[in-house]
Scaffold this active site. Structure first.
Site, mmCIF file in Angstrom:
data_model
loop_
_atom_site.group_PDB
_atom_site.id
_atom_site.type_symbol
_atom_site.label_atom_id
_atom_site.label_comp_id
_atom_site.label_asym_id
_atom_site.label_seq_id
_atom_site.Cartn_x
_atom_site.Cartn_y
_atom_site.Cartn_z
ATOM 1 N N HIS A 12 47.202 48.399 42.288
ATOM 2 C CA HIS A 12 46.580 47.644 43.371
ATOM 3 C C HIS A 12 47.664 46.845 44.117
ATOM 4 C CE1 HIS A 12 43.353 44.274 44.136
ATOM 5 N NE2 HIS A 12 43.444 45.078 45.169
ATOM 6 N N GLU A 19 50.106 50.846 46.171
ATOM 7 C CA GLU A 19 49.418 50.390 47.386
ATOM 8 C C GLU A 19 50.289 49.368 48.115
ATOM 9 O OE1 GLU A 19 45.642 48.507 46.641
ATOM 10 O OE2 GLU A 19 45.063 48.561 48.750
ATOM 11 N N GLU A 21 41.337 48.445 39.702
ATOM 12 C CA GLU A 21 41.905 47.236 40.313
ATOM 13 C C GLU A 21 41.234 45.968 39.792
ATOM 14 O OE1 GLU A 21 41.201 48.159 44.500
ATOM 15 O OE2 GLU A 21 39.671 46.606 44.575
ATOM 16 N N ASP A 42 38.891 54.703 49.580
ATOM 17 C CA ASP A 42 38.370 53.728 48.611
ATOM 18 C C ASP A 42 36.848 53.640 48.750
ATOM 19 O OD1 ASP A 42 37.924 51.655 46.889
ATOM 20 O OD2 ASP A 42 39.359 50.271 47.819
ATOM 21 N N TRP A 99 29.891 45.060 46.098
ATOM 22 C CA TRP A 99 30.600 44.994 47.386
ATOM 23 C C TRP A 99 31.790 45.907 47.396
ATOM 24 C CZ3 TRP A 99 35.644 42.999 48.201
ATOM 25 C CH2 TRP A 99 36.052 43.104 49.548
ATOM 26 N N HIS A 151 35.105 51.777 46.771
ATOM 27 C CA HIS A 151 34.874 50.363 46.446
ATOM 28 C C HIS A 151 33.625 50.148 45.585
ATOM 29 C CE1 HIS A 151 35.780 46.054 47.212
ATOM 30 N NE2 HIS A 151 36.981 46.542 47.391
ATOM 31 N N TYR A 191 33.037 48.416 54.400
ATOM 32 C CA TYR A 191 34.201 47.946 53.646
ATOM 33 C C TYR A 191 35.489 48.471 54.298
ATOM 34 C CZ TYR A 191 38.071 47.907 50.555
ATOM 35 O OH TYR A 191 39.339 47.722 50.091
ATOM 36 N N ASP A 246 45.834 40.067 48.770
ATOM 37 C CA ASP A 246 45.540 38.945 47.873
ATOM 38 C C ASP A 246 46.474 38.926 46.661
ATOM 39 O OD1 ASP A 246 43.499 41.184 47.887
ATOM 40 O OD2 ASP A 246 43.074 40.404 45.897
ATOM 41 N N GLU A 279 39.034 56.537 45.278
ATOM 42 C CA GLU A 279 39.237 55.316 44.486
ATOM 43 C C GLU A 279 37.910 54.625 44.145
ATOM 44 O OE1 GLU A 279 41.957 52.651 46.412
ATOM 45 O OE2 GLU A 279 41.036 50.900 45.479
ATOM 46 N N ARG A 294 44.795 51.773 38.168
ATOM 47 C CA ARG A 294 45.151 50.815 39.232
ATOM 48 C C ARG A 294 45.262 49.375 38.763
ATOM 49 N NH1 ARG A 294 45.236 51.103 44.175
ATOM 50 N NH2 ARG A 294 43.706 49.541 44.800
ATOM 51 N N ASN A 324 41.616 36.332 43.834
ATOM 52 C CA ASN A 324 40.957 36.155 45.136
ATOM 53 C C ASN A 324 39.551 35.571 45.003
ATOM 54 O OD1 ASN A 324 40.957 36.368 47.893
ATOM 55 N ND2 ASN A 324 40.700 38.599 47.962
ATOM 56 N N ARG A 342 45.577 55.475 53.378
ATOM 57 C CA ARG A 342 44.168 55.337 52.994
ATOM 58 C C ARG A 342 43.343 55.222 54.266
ATOM 59 N NH1 ARG A 342 41.356 50.022 50.200
ATOM 60 N NH2 ARG A 342 40.934 49.518 52.365
ATOM 61 N N HIS A 344 47.008 51.079 54.607
ATOM 62 C CA HIS A 344 45.603 51.143 55.011
ATOM 63 C C HIS A 344 45.447 51.500 56.488
ATOM 64 C CE1 HIS A 344 44.081 48.102 51.744
ATOM 65 N NE2 HIS A 344 44.832 49.068 51.238
#
Ligand code: KDG
Ligand code: MG
Length: 402
Positions: A312, A339, A262, A210, A402, A212, A159, A316, A236, A283, A37, A147, A122
């Protein structure tokens, strides 16, 4: 059997995908996903310039030797671009192998260890009420695990929360957008999110979250501890994982299970995390971690330490990767959860597939190989468009994860 041709199909049916098609003198072909991605063309170029010419004439059954040839043989090894390129080749060869033997790939990986692959999806909302609605909506669709992500009051564009009523999609066309982040506001808010979600859905639903990569280990320890009463399936990516021993500190303070990986691309990224039992779920995905060949070895290594898989599966990762993950997930003993962030209807049309969702579980289907194809004529109508993941800054402007 010999490989006679290998080429890439780069398309953007609602988002970018790079797909490898390997053809053989038997008339059979295999597909591999090469999507990274926001860096798609780097992998495409690595494959076209450096890998594909070396495949011609090789036996597609030799998955181990081809893998070693591309990994050790390159001298330069690991990294997301290299390992995504290797994964694309590896997965395409497993697809050919299954088709040639007239059997689904899972039969080559140990057969079925379970009736289906439990997936989580999600849920998200701009506020807690919307997040609860979204979780309940997915439960009514049959999901057993969800999630939950939510807008954090005082933090612009959190996020996992969609903008402008569209389904959430991490990469955006144009140059990278910027979002703002406050650890303090997040840590103060998230326990109340899960207190209310748990109260609304009861004890039986698996809830995941998550982080992130946004916290330090001690902040993650505080979060894990504060979420203990709500019995999460996992927390996560609590912090960036380059510092593997950071997870020891989290572990010392909380019993909330931890999932990470991930962004990993080889077992060496998770070596200490696994053997020290600092995580519960690994993951690393098939597409970024060297394909089925390396993911199987990683899962077997993790099994020795009672670490399970939680591959994961965001949008993407193309339907080719989803299929590969389901074949591996149904076969290995230490499967944990998969996931499932559903692709758009257009993506599904470009990649017709056999896998299906039923009552919280997915099944890879029983077609020979992976059971995924690509409609090249349709794909050609949606050419690649440059897109990036966002970047994040703290409220004072400091660039952060991020
Ligand atoms: O490309 C990045 C996404 O795949 C990632 O942000 C999604 O964190 C993610 C997840 O858990 O699905
Ligand atoms: Mg994630």
């Amino acid at each position: 059997m010999k490989i006679t041709a290998a080429r890439l199909i780069v398309c953007s049916p609602d988002r970018n995908f790079v797909t490898l098609k390997i053809e053989t003198d038997s008339g059979l072909y295999g597909l591999g996903d090469a999507t990274l991605n926001g860096r798609e063309l780097a992998v495409a170029s690595y494959l076209t310039e450096h890998v594909l010419p070396c495949l011609i004439g090789r036996d597609p059954f030799d998955t181990e030797d081809v893998w070693q040839y591309l990994y050790r043989g390159a001298y330069w090894r690991r990294g997301p671009v290299t390992m995504t390129a290797i994964a694309a080749v590896d997965v395409a060869l497993w697809d050919i192998k299954g088709k040639a033997l007239n059997t689904p790939v899972y039969n080559l990986l140990g057969g079925k260890s379970r009736g289906g692959v439990m997936v989580y999806t999600h849920a998200n909302g701009r506020d807690i009420a919307e997040a609860i609605d979204s979780v309940q909506q997915h439960i009514s669709e049959g999901y057993l695990a969800v999630r939950a992500q939510c807008g954090v009051p005082g933090v612009e564009s959190s996020y996992g929360v969609p903008k402008g009523g569209k389904p959430y999609e991490p990469a955006e066309r144009g140059l990278p957008s910027e979002s703002l982040w406050s650890t303090e506001k997040y840590l103060n808010f998230v326990p109340s999110l899960f207190e209310q979600v748990r109260m609304a859905v009861g004890k039986d639903v698996h809830l995941l979250h998550d982080v992130h990569h946004r916290l330090t280990p001690i902040e993650a320890a505080r979060l894990g501890k504060s979420l203990e009463p709500y019995h999460l399936f996992w927390m996560e990516d609590p912090c960036p994982a380059e510092l593997q021993e950071g997870f020891e500190l989290i572990r010392r303070h909380t019993t909330t299970p931890i999932a990470t990986g991930e962004v990993f691309n080889s077992v060496w990224d998770a070596h200490d995390l696994i053997r020290r039992q600092w995580i519960d779920y690994i993951r690393m995905t098939i597409v970024h971690g060297g394909g089925i060949t390396h993911a199987k070895k990683t899962a077997d290594f993790a099994a020795l330490y009672q670490v399970k898989t939680g591959f994961h599966g965001a949008t993407d990762l193309s339907p080719v990767t989803m299929a590969a993950a389901l074949h591996l997930g149904i076969a290995i003993h230490n499967f944990g959860i998969q996931e499932h962030m559903a692709h758009s209807a257009l993506t599904d049309e470009v990649f017709p597939h056999q896998y299906r969702f039923d009552g919280g579980y997915m099944h890879p289907g029983d077609a020979p190989g992976l059971g995924v194809d690509i409609d090249e004529a349709l794909a050609a109508k949606f050419p690649y468009q440059r897109a990036y993941l966002p970047i994040a800054r703290k409220l004072d402007g400091t660039l952060t994860d991020w």
